[in-house]
Design a protein around this motif. Structure first.
Motif, short mmCIF file in Angstrom:
data_model
loop_
_atom_site.label_atom_id
_atom_site.label_comp_id
_atom_site.label_asym_id
_atom_site.label_seq_id
_atom_site.Cartn_x
_atom_site.Cartn_y
_atom_site.Cartn_z
N ALA A 195 5.43 -10.06 -12.12
CA ALA A 195 4.35 -9.74 -11.18
C ALA A 195 3.50 -10.96 -10.90
N ALA A 196 3.04 -11.12 -9.68
CA ALA A 196 2.25 -12.29 -9.29
C ALA A 196 0.84 -12.16 -9.82
N PRO A 197 0.25 -13.29 -10.31
CA PRO A 197 -1.14 -13.24 -10.77
C PRO A 197 -2.07 -12.98 -9.60
N PRO A 198 -3.28 -12.41 -9.87
CA PRO A 198 -4.17 -12.03 -8.78
C PRO A 198 -4.62 -13.18 -7.92
N ASP A 199 -4.70 -14.41 -8.46
CA ASP A 199 -5.16 -15.52 -7.65
C ASP A 199 -4.08 -16.06 -6.73
N SER A 200 -2.85 -15.51 -6.81
CA SER A 200 -1.80 -15.94 -5.91
C SER A 200 -1.24 -14.76 -5.13
N VAL A 201 -2.05 -13.70 -5.03
CA VAL A 201 -1.61 -12.50 -4.33
C VAL A 201 -1.48 -12.78 -2.85
N THR A 202 -0.39 -12.34 -2.26
CA THR A 202 -0.19 -12.48 -0.82
C THR A 202 -0.10 -11.11 -0.20
N GLY A 203 -0.10 -11.09 1.13
CA GLY A 203 -0.02 -9.82 1.82
C GLY A 203 1.24 -9.06 1.46
N ASP A 204 2.37 -9.76 1.30
CA ASP A 204 3.61 -9.08 0.98
C ASP A 204 3.59 -8.50 -0.42
N SER A 205 2.99 -9.21 -1.39
CA SER A 205 3.04 -8.78 -2.79
C SER A 205 2.02 -7.70 -3.10
N VAL A 206 1.10 -7.42 -2.23
CA VAL A 206 0.11 -6.39 -2.47
C VAL A 206 0.26 -5.29 -1.41
N MET A 207 1.48 -4.78 -1.29
CA MET A 207 1.74 -3.67 -0.37
C MET A 207 1.18 -3.99 1.01
N ALA A 208 1.59 -5.11 1.57
CA ALA A 208 1.10 -5.55 2.87
C ALA A 208 -0.39 -5.88 2.83
N GLY A 209 -0.92 -6.12 1.64
CA GLY A 209 -2.26 -6.65 1.46
C GLY A 209 -3.36 -5.75 1.95
N SER A 210 -3.58 -5.69 3.25
CA SER A 210 -4.73 -4.98 3.81
C SER A 210 -4.71 -3.50 3.47
N ALA A 305 -9.25 -9.32 -5.53
CA ALA A 305 -9.38 -10.09 -6.76
C ALA A 305 -10.62 -9.67 -7.55
N ARG A 306 -11.72 -9.34 -6.85
CA ARG A 306 -12.93 -8.91 -7.55
C ARG A 306 -12.74 -7.54 -8.19
N ILE A 307 -12.00 -6.66 -7.50
CA ILE A 307 -11.70 -5.35 -8.10
C ILE A 307 -10.87 -5.54 -9.36
N VAL A 308 -9.85 -6.38 -9.27
CA VAL A 308 -8.98 -6.63 -10.43
C VAL A 308 -9.78 -7.21 -11.59
#
Length: 422
Positions: A195-210, A305-308
């Motif tokens: 799993a990608a760390p929160p500081d390198s989260v992209t739109g693709d890795s976070v369920m399309a981000g938004s 990132a703040r939520i995490v």
């Protein structure tokens, strides 16, 4: 002086072990030529997902050899190995030259995988599947390498997600070898190791981000809307948000107005999330929205990132070495990997995880030392009421609920839990 002149490379034997009509129990284990017999037995049992055999007393810490490792005297033999079979065929070949940096004991060949190994879940109790890279790392820690010290690059065998100060790394260290192998396989199967760390989260890795960010910030946005640009007067009782303000946000979200069915109070959960993310603060007798709160309400990957970080910070005030108590790690793991469908199932999952840790400590496998850090965590858990921390996990995750579905675990919650385990 040429130091290489003083380095002696160990010669090794290949010990083949098999059981008639059980090809899945076949292993070829490489051991130093002068290794004691129990090294072979322990490595073999561990490769089959069984805990290393423990002597009954300290006086039996070096039991008589089960396997004759002198190939010139006996290259084929049959032995009885506890927990495996009464008759195990043993074939010895070699010797073979080894290289510095290689594990002293390792499995060089294995039979076909047992179909039962592919059953998902249940890492706390089920026998771990055979994963050569995981086992090699475990054996290297148990028996060492063909060199004076352990190469730090070996840590990459289990992925960056298990490097300090990851809470998953701390959980792994607290387990016995077999439980650790089972957990590593489970983390690999569920994708948590990669799993990608929160500081390198992209739109693709976070369920399309938004989509994910909008989902997990919906509650706090509703609360910010009720507070407004001018803020609200502090509550006279506790100096924070009046209950009526949080209650209006809860009503707008379609959440219940009080704690029900073992769920936390929705209004209190929202206020807890707002305070942990520093979205609100007290200023001259009023509670106002901070710049962080405004950014949080706007969404974006920074808001995620703040939520995490708010979820990850649970338990840090108790100064746990891994950043959070083990019950928090177990709770987040259960949500992240899909082991639980509802929060009602969390206590049972945490209990099974704690039992897995206790099982290893009772076993006391020969020559294996659990980390000092994990022992310190046990003491910290007792001092700081670790079971209350799991309740705070539920409380803050419930604040991420979707409108009209307070306390229901969503895919977005699972994404947050995954990131918080880094």
């Amino acid at each position: 002086m040429n130091l290489s002149e003083h380095v002696h490379v160990t010669w090794a034997l290949h010990v083949g072990l098999s059981v008639a009509d059980r090809p899945e129990l076949t292993r070829v284990i490489r051991v130093p030529r002068d290794a004691p017999s129990y090294w072979v037995v322990e490595a073999y049992r561990l490769s089959l997902g069984l805990e290393p055999d423990v002597p009954e007393s300290e006086e039996e810490s070096d039991p008589p050899p089960l396997i004759d490792l002198l190939p010139w005297r006996c290259r084929t033999q049959q032995v009885s190995i506890p927990g495996v079979a009464e008759s195990v065929d043993v074939t010895i070949t070699g010797p073979f030259e080894t290289r510095m940096g290689d594990p002293r004991v390792t499995v060089v060949d294995a039979g076909p995988a047992d179909e039962d190994e592919r059953v998902p879940g249940g890492w706390q109790t089920r026998r771990p599947p055979f994963r050569a890279e995981h086992l090699e790392f475990e054996l290297a820690q148990r028996f060492g390498l063909v060199q004076p010290r352990l190469d730090p690059s070996m840590g990459g065998a289990v992925g960056d997600a298990l490097r300090d100060p990851s809470p998953l790394a701390s959980l792994c260290e607290s387990l016995s070898p077999v439980r650790r192998l089972a957990l590593l396989a489970h983390l690999e199967d569920t994708g948590l190791i990669d799993a990608a760390p929160p500081d390198s989260v992209t739109g693709d890795s976070v369920m399309a981000g938004s989509t994910t960010v909008e989902t997990v910030t919906e509650g706090v946005r509703a609360l910010m809307a009720q507070i407004g640009a001018d803020g609200v007067e502090q509550d006279t009782a506790d100096g924070w948000l009046p209950r009526t303000v949080a209650a209006r946000a809860v009503e707008a979200l379609g959440w219940p107005d009080a704690a029900t069915s073992g769920r936390p109070d929705p209004a209190e959960s929202l206020v807890l999330l707002a305070r942990r993310t520093k979205a609100v603060r007290r200023f001259r007798g009023r509670v106002v929205v901070t710049h962080r709160g405004q950014a949080l309400a706007k969404g974006g990957l920074g808001a995620f990132a703040r939520i995490v970080e708010a979820v990850r910070a649970i338990g840090r005030e108790a100064m746990f070495p891994s950043g959070q108590p083990r019950t928090v790690t177990l709770a987040l793991l259960a949500v992240a990997d899909g082991s639980v469908a509802t929060f009602d199932e969390l206590p049972e999952f945490i209990e099974r995880g704690e039992a897995a840790v206790a099982e290893g400590r009772r076993g006391g496998a020969r020559g294996f030392e659990w980390s000092l850090r994990s022992r310190q965590e046990d003491g910290a858990d007792r001092r700081f009421g670790h079971r209350d921390a799991a309740g705070r996990v539920i409380e803050i995750l419930c604040a991420l609920s979707s409108p009209g579905a307070f306390g229901s675990i969503t895919p977005a919650m699972r994404v947050v839990a995954r990131a918080a385990l880094r």
